[in-house]
Write a protein that holds these residues in place. Structure first.
Motif, short mmCIF file in Angstrom:
data_model
loop_
_atom_site.label_atom_id
_atom_site.label_comp_id
_atom_site.label_asym_id
_atom_site.label_seq_id
_atom_site.Cartn_x
_atom_site.Cartn_y
_atom_site.Cartn_z
N LEU A 1 0.86 -1.18 0.00
CA LEU A 1 0.00 0.00 0.00
C LEU A 1 0.89 1.23 0.00
O LEU A 1 1.91 1.26 0.69
N ASP A 2 0.51 2.22 -0.73
CA ASP A 2 1.33 3.42 -0.92
C ASP A 2 0.82 4.53 0.01
O ASP A 2 -0.27 5.05 -0.21
N ASP A 3 1.52 4.93 1.10
CA ASP A 3 2.88 4.57 1.43
C ASP A 3 2.94 3.93 2.83
O ASP A 3 3.54 2.90 3.01
N VAL A 4 2.33 4.61 3.85
CA VAL A 4 2.30 4.08 5.22
C VAL A 4 0.89 3.59 5.50
O VAL A 4 -0.09 4.24 5.11
N TYR A 5 0.78 2.45 6.18
CA TYR A 5 -0.57 1.95 6.48
C TYR A 5 -0.58 1.22 7.81
O TYR A 5 0.45 0.74 8.28
N GLU A 6 -1.78 1.14 8.38
CA GLU A 6 -2.04 0.34 9.58
C GLU A 6 -3.37 -0.36 9.39
O GLU A 6 -4.34 0.25 8.92
N ILE A 7 -3.44 -1.66 9.76
CA ILE A 7 -4.62 -2.48 9.54
C ILE A 7 -5.31 -2.74 10.88
O ILE A 7 -4.66 -3.11 11.86
N PHE A 8 -6.64 -2.54 10.88
CA PHE A 8 -7.45 -2.79 12.07
C PHE A 8 -8.47 -3.88 11.75
O PHE A 8 -9.10 -3.88 10.68
N TRP A 9 -8.60 -4.85 12.65
CA TRP A 9 -9.61 -5.90 12.53
C TRP A 9 -10.51 -5.82 13.75
O TRP A 9 -10.08 -5.99 14.88
N ASN A 10 -11.76 -5.43 13.47
CA ASN A 10 -12.73 -5.21 14.54
C ASN A 10 -12.23 -4.20 15.58
O ASN A 10 -12.34 -4.39 16.78
N GLY A 11 -11.61 -3.14 15.06
CA GLY A 11 -11.18 -2.05 15.92
C GLY A 11 -9.82 -2.23 16.55
O GLY A 11 -9.28 -1.29 17.14
#
Length: 700
Positions: A123-133
């Motif tokens: 993913l371009d550029d920085v990312y953070e993934i949340f699953w159910n918050g």
């Protein structure tokens, strides 16, 4: 209003052992009180397959921590696909924060554990993934002080912890929320990037791990030709480096090392899926590319025989300094904070430095054009090099110019240039790749041929130097005739293989002996040739005159205009067995008699003015008197701190009445900078004469 249920059938692009998958979008479960419903993507019966989460994903610009919550109402958000970046879906050139959200209903098989994993491409550029918050993983660091990684990174996998099943539902519901930050655009960005660059997939951990292994294999297989090309560069660079370490005079081998190893370094920075921060790789990349360019410039100077032009060589050195300084500055800009409000100033500086970088990219074209214009003799190897350098240079210019400002110009020339011409075992082969290989082969062939030519020339030069050493053996023989009434010692220490100092001891009629010692300006082969001329003339002139003054006068007249701007200093003595000494000097340092310098009328060196007349001086010598003759290489010996040996040390040296070898070694030990010759004459009773030649004379 509730969205209607819909069904989508989609076959994943998977290898044969992975199954295709059907996606079901079912009616959403009952929403919580006060919350509007949201569409849910239902995935059933995965088995050993994985499901591609193409979307549609809910999408919104901006940043709010509450958007990670599964209960947040995103029904008013826009819908985008994950198959391509947001820059290609209506948000061209957008930078900053944005969020993706997707509601999932996961139905594992009864025999399987309710455990899933998510594979996320870059993913371009920085990312953070949340699953159910809850945060389950991230890549990079958000502003302030952002850090992000290159797009060549391998896809990352994240475990999805089981969601809590809703009452009465056989599905496990969950919400994926992805927070993304896109860095400000550079001069080469098209504005089409941002966010997803490929669809994530979901499945059981074993299936996702197998899918990732397949992707890694496909990446390696698709890049094997590229890796082979860089390996070829690396082998050539290491061979050139080892060859240069064996022969440091071969500067072309050093340039070949820089040219061939630079692509390998760029591969490590950009193409090996190593998680380099973009700021770091962009800081190191431009200087590495500049080193490659500069190395090519000097290789072309040498291989196209343009290095005999001092002005052109000096100009290329200046271009090299400018290119390296601009590339280092451009790289340092990449380390600055990309989240600050005044980043546009950094972008302007980047554009200016890129302009300088572009100008220097045309240097190979200019060198090739100059070689052709000057009608340089080019053999087959150099003709191939001219063609390869011209083709490679044109491609480099286009590749650097075309992407600049493309989000405004919409030029696609760079993309077309990088487009594959054909595929070789699944590897895309483009025109820049072929041009780079062609240039490397042409350079290797040209360097090999030119190195062989240089080796032959050096062999001929060494043969000439050997002949010069043999000639100097004749001019300064290992044995001299004894001088009646004197004990003689001599030492000769040339600064190079051959030198410009000379001395002769010539017996004359009537028990007279002529001693002549001199120094020709310059060093090396040219000085040795002048020495041979002088010694030959002296041997001829002594047939007609025994006067030192007349000898120097005639010698000067014949040498004027024949030393090609040089000159020679000389001192001549005529001795008899009774200690009578007549001497004359042509600009030479005066001898030392015991502990004092002999006063001789000064005069011009030989070879400057044809009408100079040199006077005779008389010097009576008593038994045990020590007379020392020497060249100015002794006075001008220089130590590591730059201090000269000088007159005071010379006076102290000869006051100790040393033999010639000891006097010469004292100066050499202090720090030899020029040829050093010393001759000592000690008056002895008749019958005790001796001649001592220092061993160094036998090592000429």
């Amino acid at each position: 209003m509730l969205r209607p249920a819909w069904r989508l059938s989609h076959s994943c692009c998977l290898p044969a052992h992975l199954l295709s998958v059907s996606f079901l979008v079912a009616s959403p479960p009952a929403p919580a009180l006060g919350q509007p419903p949201a569409s849910t993507l239902a995935i059933e019966g995965l088995g050993r397959a994985v499901a591609r989460l193409d979307g549609p994903w809910r999408f919104h610009l901006g940043d709010d921590p509450t958007w990670a919550s599964p209960s947040f109402d995103d029904s008013q958000w826009e819908q985008l696909t994950a198959e391509k970046p947001w820059g290609e879906q209506g948000y061209t050139s957008y930078t900053g924060y944005a969020w993706y959200r997707l509601h999932l209903s996961l139905n594992p098989s009864p025999r399987d554990q309710p455990s899933f994993a998510l594979l996320v491409p870059h993913l371009d550029d920085v990312y953070e993934i949340f699953w159910n918050g809850s945060s389950i993983g991230r890549s990079g660091k958000f502003p302030p002080y952002p850090i992000w990684y290159r797009s060549s990174n391998a896809p990352a996998t994240y475990p999805l912890h089981p969601a809590t099943p809703e009452s009465g539902s056989e599905h496990e519901n969950g919400t994926l929320a992805i927070r993304v930050w896109k860095a400000p655009l550079t001069s080469e960005d098209s504005g089409q990037s941002g966010g997803f660059e490929g669809s994530p997939v979901i499945g059981y951990p074993e299936s996702v791990a197998a899918y990732k292994t397949t992707l890694d294999y496909q990446w390696l297989r698709a890049n094997q030709f590229s890796f082979s090309q860089y390996l070829l560069y690396g082998i050539a660079g290491l061979l050139a480096l080892f060859a240069w370490l064996r022969d440091r005079q071969q500067k072309a081998l050093l340039w070949m090392t820089g040219f061939a190893l630079s692509p390998l370094l760029r591969l490590v920075l950009y193409g090996m899926r190593i998680a380099w921060p973009v700021g770091l790789s962009n800081a190191l990349g431009p200087p590495v590319s500049s080193i490659r360019d500069i190395s090519l410039w000097f290789l072309l100077l040498w291989l196209l025989h343009l290095d005999d032009n001092p002005s052109l060589t000096k100009l290329i050195r200046r271009f090299a300094i400018i290119s390296l300084a601009a590339s280092i500055s451009d790289g340092l800009l990449s380390l600055l904070d990309a989240s600050v409000s005044w980043f546009w100033l950094i972008q302007i500086a980047d554009a200016v430095l890129t302009g300088i970088y572009f100008i220097t990219a045309a240097v190979p074209l200019a060198l090739v054009a100059l070689a052709i214009k000057q009608h340089r003799h080019l053999d087959l190897a150099r003709r191939l090099l001219v063609i390869a350098a011209f083709l490679w240079g044109m491609i480099q210019v286009v590749q650097r110019l075309a992407p600049q400002g493309q989000r405004f110009t919409h030029w696609t020339l760079a993309d077309k240039l990088r487009a594959p011409l054909f595929h070789l075992y699944g590897n895309a082969v483009s025109l820049p790749t072929l041009a780079g290989i062609f240039l490397l082969v042409a350079l290797l062939y040209s360097v090999y041929r030119t190195s062989m030519e240089d080796r032959r020339r050096r062999s001929l030069l060494e043969h000439e130097m050997s002949s010069a050493r043999e000639l100097q053996h004749v001019l300064i023989p290992e044995t001299f005739p004894s001088i009646p009434g004197f004990a003689v010692t001599s030492a000769y220490r040339p600064a190079l293989e051959v030198g410009g100092d000379f001395f002769q001891i010539i017996p004359l009629d009537g028990d007279f002996t002529l001693v002549i010692l001199g120094d020709v300006s310059g060093k090396g082969l040219k000085a040795a040739i002048a020495v041979s001329l002088i010694v030959g003339l002296v041997r001829v002139l002594v047939e007609n005159t025994h006067s030192p003054a007349q000898l120097l006068t005639e010698l000067n007249r014949r040498l004027t205009g024949r030393l090609h701007g040089g000159f020679a200093t000389c001192v001549a003595l005529r001795l008899d067995p009774h200690g009578n000494c007549v001497l004359a000097s042509a600009g030479h340092p005066p001898p030392y008699l015991n502990d004092r310098e002999v006063v001789i009328p000064g005069s011009f060196p030989l070879g400057l003015f044809p009408t100079v007349a040199y006077p005779d001086s008389r010097l009576p010598l008593q038994v045990n008197d020590h007379l020392a003759l020497y060249t100015d290489g002794l006075l001008e010996a220089r130590n590591k701190s730059g201090e000269l040996y000088g007159f005071d040390r010379t006076r102290e040296l000869f006051a100790a009445l040393p033999n010639a070898a000891r006097a010469a070694e004292a100066a050499v030990h202090f720090g030899q900078d020029d040829d050093i010759t010393v001759v000592t004459l000690v008056r002895v009773p008749m019958g005790e004469e001796s001649t001592d030649i220092a061993p160094a004379n036998r090592n000429l």
